[in-house]
Design an enzyme around this catalytic site. Structure first.
Site, PDB file in Angstrom:
ATOM      1  N   CYS A  66       0.833  -1.215   0.000  1.00  0.00           N
ATOM      2  CA  CYS A  66       0.000   0.000   0.000  1.00  0.00           C
ATOM      3  C   CYS A  66       0.862   1.258   0.000  1.00  0.00           C
ATOM      4  CB  CYS A  66      -0.933   0.002   1.210  1.00  0.00           C
ATOM      5  SG  CYS A  66      -2.104  -1.368   1.232  1.00  0.00           S
ATOM      6  N   ARG A  70      -7.899  -4.363  -3.396  1.00  0.00           N
ATOM      7  CA  ARG A  70      -7.417  -3.137  -4.050  1.00  0.00           C
ATOM      8  C   ARG A  70      -8.381  -2.782  -5.188  1.00  0.00           C
ATOM      9  NH1 ARG A  70      -2.495  -2.532  -1.721  1.00  0.00           N
ATOM     10  NH2 ARG A  70      -1.613  -4.497  -0.932  1.00  0.00           N
TER      11      ARG A  70
END
Length: 217
Positions: free
Chosen positions: A46, A122
């Site tokens: 991330c 995601r």
């Protein structure tokens, strides 16, 4: 769960930039936005994604498009993580991050997989200036996104609004290169005109249903 072509759900969210009403905030400013979720703050993949998004932020802005992140974390965690990225990686994250601490928006947008725990996958939602969802992409938690592809996707969608379609890997297609596709004729008269346009050089093409041209700005 929402799908392409629907309006983005009206919600008020808490972000690192304060409270925002979606999609109203961006509709009022006449902007597109890319909403993307990440599994959690202070995680390696991330972190690389946020840096990559920030480094392409100007490219998105040139496309009249804003970025907004989201995870099931509290806003304090987002703030500390953004501070860490600035301190350790010297990258200033300029776009807001939604603190969806109860996961309500994530559930509404289908960002949580029952096979991947309570964190989001995601996800990427591209929303135009009318608040319409134009594209949705889901990546698994263990695979980082390709930000250049997301920039390309926004460009392609905005090109579609000009009446064209884009070929595979546009603007680097194997044989059309950066040219765009003119939608196929849908009746006999249009078919005849399309063939005439190709013959005169107004368009290029392989057949009446496969015509292409340079993108006109």
């Amino acid at each position: 769960m929402v799908v392409i072509g629907e309006k983005f759900p009206e919600v008020e969210v808490t972000t690192t930039h304060g409270k925002l009403k979606l999609p109203e905030h961006y509709i009022e400013s006449g902007k597109w936005f890319v909403l993307f979720s990440h599994p959690g703050d202070f995680t390696p993949v991330c972190t690389t994604e946020f840096v990559a998004f920030q480094k392409r932020y100007d490219q998105f802005r040139e496309l009249n498009t804003e970025l907004i992140g989201l995870s099931i974390d509290q806003v304090f965690s987002h703030i500390k993580w953004v501070e860490w990225i600035k301190e350790k990686l010297d990258v200033d994250i300029e776009f807001p991050i939604i603190a969806d601490d109860r996961g309500e928006l994530a559930v509404k947008l289908g960002m949580i997989s029952p096979y991947k725990g309570n964190n989001t996958v995601r996800a990427v939602f591209v929303v135009d200036a009318t608040g319409t969802i134009r594209a949705i992409i889901y990546y698994p938690q263990e695979v980082g996104r390709n930000m250049d592809e997301i920039v390309r996707l926004v460009k392609a969608l905005q090109t579609a609004d000009k009446g064209y379609a884009t070929p595979a890997n546009w603007p680097n297609n194997d044989f059309l290169n950066e040219k765009v596709i003119v939608p196929p004729a849908n009746n006999m008269d249009a078919r005849k005109k399309r063939l005439e346009a190709c013959k005169s050089g107004e368009l290029e093409g392989y057949d009446w249903w496969f015509c292409y041209t340079d993108l006109k700005e």
